[in-house]
Design a protein around this motif. Structure first.
Motif, mmCIF file in Angstrom:
data_model
loop_
_atom_site.group_PDB
_atom_site.id
_atom_site.type_symbol
_atom_site.label_atom_id
_atom_site.label_comp_id
_atom_site.label_asym_id
_atom_site.label_seq_id
_atom_site.Cartn_x
_atom_site.Cartn_y
_atom_site.Cartn_z
ATOM 1 N N GLN A 13 0.816 -1.283 -0.036
ATOM 2 C CA GLN A 13 0.060 0.011 -0.119
ATOM 3 C C GLN A 13 0.722 1.290 0.064
ATOM 4 O OE1 GLN A 13 -3.897 -0.438 1.479
ATOM 5 N NE2 GLN A 13 -3.929 1.203 -0.019
ATOM 6 N N GLN A 17 1.246 4.106 -3.397
ATOM 7 C CA GLN A 17 1.253 5.413 -2.963
ATOM 8 C C GLN A 17 2.106 6.223 -3.060
ATOM 9 O OE1 GLN A 17 -2.219 6.502 -2.112
ATOM 10 N NE2 GLN A 17 -1.415 8.330 -2.671
ATOM 11 N N ASP A 20 2.404 6.576 -6.852
ATOM 12 C CA ASP A 20 1.074 7.299 -7.423
ATOM 13 C C ASP A 20 1.497 8.978 -7.113
ATOM 14 O OD1 ASP A 20 -1.484 6.587 -8.696
ATOM 15 O OD2 ASP A 20 -2.430 7.620 -7.179
ATOM 16 N N SER A 21 1.605 9.161 -5.863
ATOM 17 C CA SER A 21 1.817 10.493 -5.485
ATOM 18 C C SER A 21 3.000 11.105 -6.177
ATOM 19 C CB SER A 21 2.152 10.575 -3.892
ATOM 20 O OG SER A 21 0.909 10.415 -3.285
ATOM 21 N N GLN A 43 -4.302 -5.197 -2.343
ATOM 22 C CA GLN A 43 -4.793 -4.766 -1.040
ATOM 23 C C GLN A 43 -4.945 -5.982 -0.135
ATOM 24 O OE1 GLN A 43 -8.664 -3.053 -1.118
ATOM 25 N NE2 GLN A 43 -9.006 -3.332 -3.343
ATOM 26 N N GLN A 50 -13.839 -10.114 3.154
ATOM 27 C CA GLN A 50 -14.545 -10.548 2.198
ATOM 28 C C GLN A 50 -13.751 -11.496 1.250
ATOM 29 O OE1 GLN A 50 -13.530 -7.430 3.003
ATOM 30 N NE2 GLN A 50 -14.691 -5.814 1.708
ATOM 31 N N ARG A 60 -9.972 -8.497 -8.031
ATOM 32 C CA ARG A 60 -10.628 -7.685 -7.497
ATOM 33 C C ARG A 60 -9.734 -6.938 -6.342
ATOM 34 N NH1 ARG A 60 -16.574 -9.784 -5.923
ATOM 35 N NH2 ARG A 60 -16.738 -7.668 -4.970
ATOM 36 N N PHE A 63 -4.903 -2.905 -6.566
ATOM 37 C CA PHE A 63 -4.963 -1.551 -6.570
ATOM 38 C C PHE A 63 -4.861 -0.921 -8.056
ATOM 39 C CE2 PHE A 63 -1.804 -2.160 -2.934
ATOM 40 C CZ PHE A 63 -2.562 -1.879 -1.945
ATOM 41 N N ARG A 64 -4.269 -1.348 -8.797
ATOM 42 C CA ARG A 64 -4.502 -0.608 -10.097
ATOM 43 C C ARG A 64 -4.458 -1.840 -11.289
ATOM 44 N NH1 ARG A 64 -4.907 2.935 -7.073
ATOM 45 N NH2 ARG A 64 -4.095 4.923 -6.824
ATOM 46 N N PRO A 65 -5.156 -1.502 -12.541
ATOM 47 C CA PRO A 65 -4.896 -2.435 -13.559
ATOM 48 C C PRO A 65 -3.574 -2.658 -13.996
ATOM 49 C CG PRO A 65 -6.013 -0.386 -14.014
ATOM 50 C CD PRO A 65 -5.756 -0.297 -12.720
ATOM 51 N N VAL A 296 -3.562 0.682 6.993
ATOM 52 C CA VAL A 296 -3.684 1.157 5.613
ATOM 53 C C VAL A 296 -3.630 2.774 5.765
ATOM 54 C CG1 VAL A 296 -5.677 1.680 3.956
ATOM 55 C CG2 VAL A 296 -5.180 -0.524 4.743
ATOM 56 N N GLN A 297 -4.383 3.337 6.827
ATOM 57 C CA GLN A 297 -4.214 4.894 6.980
ATOM 58 C C GLN A 297 -2.867 5.321 6.763
ATOM 59 O OE1 GLN A 297 -3.427 6.354 10.188
ATOM 60 N NE2 GLN A 297 -2.932 8.271 9.148
ATOM 61 N N VAL A 300 -1.012 5.039 3.776
ATOM 62 C CA VAL A 300 -1.176 5.742 2.619
ATOM 63 C C VAL A 300 -0.624 7.314 3.091
ATOM 64 C CG1 VAL A 300 -3.141 7.258 1.401
ATOM 65 C CG2 VAL A 300 -3.155 4.514 1.779
ATOM 66 N N LEU B 22 -20.528 -5.946 -9.045
ATOM 67 C CA LEU B 22 -19.462 -5.266 -8.823
ATOM 68 C C LEU B 22 -20.047 -3.834 -8.409
ATOM 69 C CD1 LEU B 22 -16.742 -6.142 -11.127
ATOM 70 C CD2 LEU B 22 -16.958 -7.089 -8.964
ATOM 71 N N GLU B 26 -15.468 -0.517 -7.767
ATOM 72 C CA GLU B 26 -14.555 -1.609 -8.350
ATOM 73 C C GLU B 26 -14.447 -1.496 -9.874
ATOM 74 O OE1 GLU B 26 -14.613 -5.370 -6.166
ATOM 75 O OE2 GLU B 26 -16.688 -4.757 -6.276
ATOM 76 N N ILE B 29 -11.688 1.242 -10.194
ATOM 77 C CA ILE B 29 -10.387 0.941 -9.878
ATOM 78 C C ILE B 29 -9.876 0.098 -10.946
ATOM 79 C CG2 ILE B 29 -8.911 -0.829 -8.412
ATOM 80 C CD1 ILE B 29 -9.441 1.855 -7.177
ATOM 81 N N ALA B 30 -10.669 -1.033 -11.335
ATOM 82 C CA ALA B 30 -10.275 -1.930 -12.454
ATOM 83 C C ALA B 30 -9.737 -1.346 -13.793
ATOM 84 C CB ALA B 30 -11.264 -3.063 -12.621
ATOM 85 N N ASN B 31 -10.398 -0.014 -13.980
ATOM 86 C CA ASN B 31 -10.349 0.559 -15.331
ATOM 87 C C ASN B 31 -9.266 1.894 -14.992
ATOM 88 O OD1 ASN B 31 -11.971 -0.916 -17.535
ATOM 89 N ND2 ASN B 31 -13.164 -0.632 -15.525
ATOM 90 N N GLY B 32 -8.602 1.755 -14.056
ATOM 91 C CA GLY B 32 -7.548 3.225 -13.712
ATOM 92 C C GLY B 32 -8.031 4.185 -14.293
ATOM 93 N N ILE B 39 -8.942 3.712 -0.459
ATOM 94 C CA ILE B 39 -7.998 3.002 0.339
ATOM 95 C C ILE B 39 -8.535 1.826 1.416
ATOM 96 C CG2 ILE B 39 -6.464 5.029 0.063
ATOM 97 C CD1 ILE B 39 -7.039 5.835 2.913
ATOM 98 N N ASP B 105 -7.628 12.829 -3.524
ATOM 99 C CA ASP B 105 -6.272 12.819 -3.399
ATOM 100 C C ASP B 105 -5.877 14.026 -2.681
ATOM 101 O OD1 ASP B 105 -3.936 11.260 -3.129
ATOM 102 O OD2 ASP B 105 -3.493 11.491 -5.207
#
Lengths: 406, 106
Positions: A13, A17, A20-21, A43, A50, A60, A63-65, A296-297, A300, B22, B26, B29-32, B39, B105
């Motif tokens: 995480q 971040q 990304d930042s 994550q 879940q 799922r 974090f990113r594709p 997580v907090q 990030v 979904l 989601e 996220i899955a598509n950027g 978070i 952000d």
């Protein structure tokens, strides 16, 4: 020759971040993100929740594709360990290859604490940190009814217990202390969660220290307690805390003390190296404390601070820490820290499963645990950040909205 | 499969299929989709998946529940149509949903 990159070691995480930042902050130079797991960065919080109970698919968790990294010009290296850092030469060794860096960020996280008892290495004894760990547990739980023993009554143990119980398995939680989640919540909250788990059919054992684990004649497992009790189980999940991944930093000569020591700007003892997340012992400018947090907090927010430092726009870390845990239908949300409290005030009704506990030290509100009272949690984040004076009259009267205090 | 159209913080339009069940978060996220951070992973604990439901869709999507309502107080710049996108499950009738991503952000 190409300019040396900013290298981020650790693709959890915090590492994600920072990357990304940096890009959002306008850094357009070379950027390398290195992770020791094979999976694309993902994550962890859903793994005990879940992912277990709803059979969530692995994609799922991401974090990113997959194409994010190429689009952002991030050189992503997965499944490789960084074996050494040389802060003088400004190099790291990745899979035997030496790479130069302009700046380095260490976001190596933490690893599970292993239980030091005989039999801990037996098959069927596992931990939960990675998606592979979660896959193993999920596979076991899908192979028919299981007797699950969770060693450790902290967040991980209790979340696993709830997930396994919801799937219909029989579950025992084994906690060495005299109450659950003792390190983080007040006795009142521990008691509520003990009752909650029992009401769902989980057996909760307190003051239960494990002396060993054995293989039974029928090939199942037995957890031996120091008081002579023996708990039969098919699957044992150990969740007794974690230890910071700071060995690499320590070997490189960076100052470490239960984690990599960083200041409020996420700066380590070397001017070209920052660190963020679970692996850091860090300073919080607002709370004026140094601590190590696994959340997580923190990952990030501290990563954003580290990125700002790398961008040459330093700002101090002063976010009030917050955490959450979902167990059965109870949403536990925590803000601040109860460490050092000398007084508590209860708001709401424990019997109704909707309450908050306010912790004070010397008259100052330092932390709040809320169960199914998200509005208390949300307002408390602001009350603690602003050091707002709060009166017991308002706290104890649920007809009064806490927002009036802001 | 129903489609969602995300307008991200940079004004970029992402039109993408999101499977029923979904969450709208989601799908982002899955598509950027830039700006949806999520978070907490969809636990309704952080507000960093905040988006504005396009006016034409507000009624069909419906209002937030009590937990989401509270959590939304943490969100950046709340407006009409503010929702935590992790709390909206995709379903056929939302085919074509337009979501404007908030700046999560900041």
């Amino acid at each position: 020759m190409a300019e040396p990159p900013i290298i981020v070691v650790g693709a959890g995480q915090a590492g994600l971040q920072i990357v990304d930042s940096l890009r959002r902050g306008g850094y357009s130079g070379r950027l390398m993100l290195i992770g020791d797991e094979k999976s694309l960065p993902y994550q962890r919080p859903p793994l005990s929740k879940q992912y277990m109970s709803e059979n969530m698919s692995d994609d799922r968790l991401l974090f990113r594709p997959a194409d994010y990294y190429e689009k952002k010009g991030v050189e992503l290296i997965l499944g490789e360990q960084v074996s050494a850092i040389d802060t003088q030469a400004r190099t790291v060794v990745i899979d035997g290859q030496t790479c130069e860096y302009a700046k380095l960020a260490i976001t190596t996280g933490a690893s599970v604490r292993h239980i030091p008892v005989p039999g801990a290495e037996l098959e069927g004894v596992c931990y939960l940190r990675s998606v592979e760990d979660a896959q193993y547990i999920r596979t076991q739980l899908s192979s028919g009814p299981q007797r699950v023993a969770a060693i450790g009554g902290g967040f991980i143990g209790l979340e696993i217990a709830a997930s396994a119980r919801e799937l219909g398995h029989s579950v025992t939680v084994i906690e060495a202390q005299d109450r659950l989640m003792a390190r983080v919540v007040a006795p009142l909250v521990s008691e509520y969660f003990g009752d909650l788990h029992r009401s769902h059919g989980v057996e909760v054992l307190l003051d239960a220290a494990v002396s060993g684990i054995e293989r039974a004649d029928d090939d199942s497992l037995i957890v031996d307690l120091t008081d002579g009790r023996r708990i039969s189980a098919d699957l044992i999940v150990v969740g007794i805390g974690s230890i910071p991944h700071s060995a690499l930093a320590e070997a490189a000569g960076l100052t470490c003390n239960n984690g990599i020591v960083v200041d409020e700007f996420a700066q380590t003892s070397d001017p070209n190296v920052v660190a963020a997340g679970d692996c850091t012992m860090h300073k919080n400018a607002r709370l004026n404390v140094s601590h190590r947090l696994e959340s997580v907090q923190n990952a990030v927010d501290q990563a954003k601070i580290a990125a700002a430092t790398l961008l040459g726009e330093p700002k101090p870390y002063e976010q009030v820490p917050w955490f959450w845990s979902d167990q059965f239908d109870a949403k536990l949300q925590m803000v601040g820290s109860s460490v050092g409290f000398d007084r508590t005030v209860l708001r709401g009704s424990i019997a109704d499963g909707e309450f908050s506990v306010f912790y004070f030290n010397d008259g100052v509100l330092i932390g709040v645990d809320s169960v199914n009272r998200p509005s208390d949690h949300v307002t408390s984040r602001k009350l603690i950040a602003n050091r707002t004076a709060v009166s017991d009259d308002v706290l104890t009267d649920i007809e009064q909205n806490l927002k009036t205090l802001l | 499969m129903p489609k969602v159209i995300y307008i991200d913080v940079d004004g970029e339009r992402h039109e993408t299929d999101v499977a029923n069940g979904l969450s709208v978060m989601e799908g982002a996220i899955a598509n950027g989709v830039t700006g949806i951070l999520a978070i907490c992973g969809g636990s309704c604990a952080c507000s960093t998946c905040h988006g504005y439901i396009d006016e034409a869709w507000i009624e069909l999507v419906g209002p937030p529940n009590e937990i989401e309502e509270s959590t939304l107080e943490l969100a950046s710049e709340r407006r009409a149509g503010s929702r935590l996108t992790c709390q909206i499950a995709m379903r056929d009738e939302l085919d074509g949903l337009v979501v404007h991503v908030a700046d999560n952000d900041g």
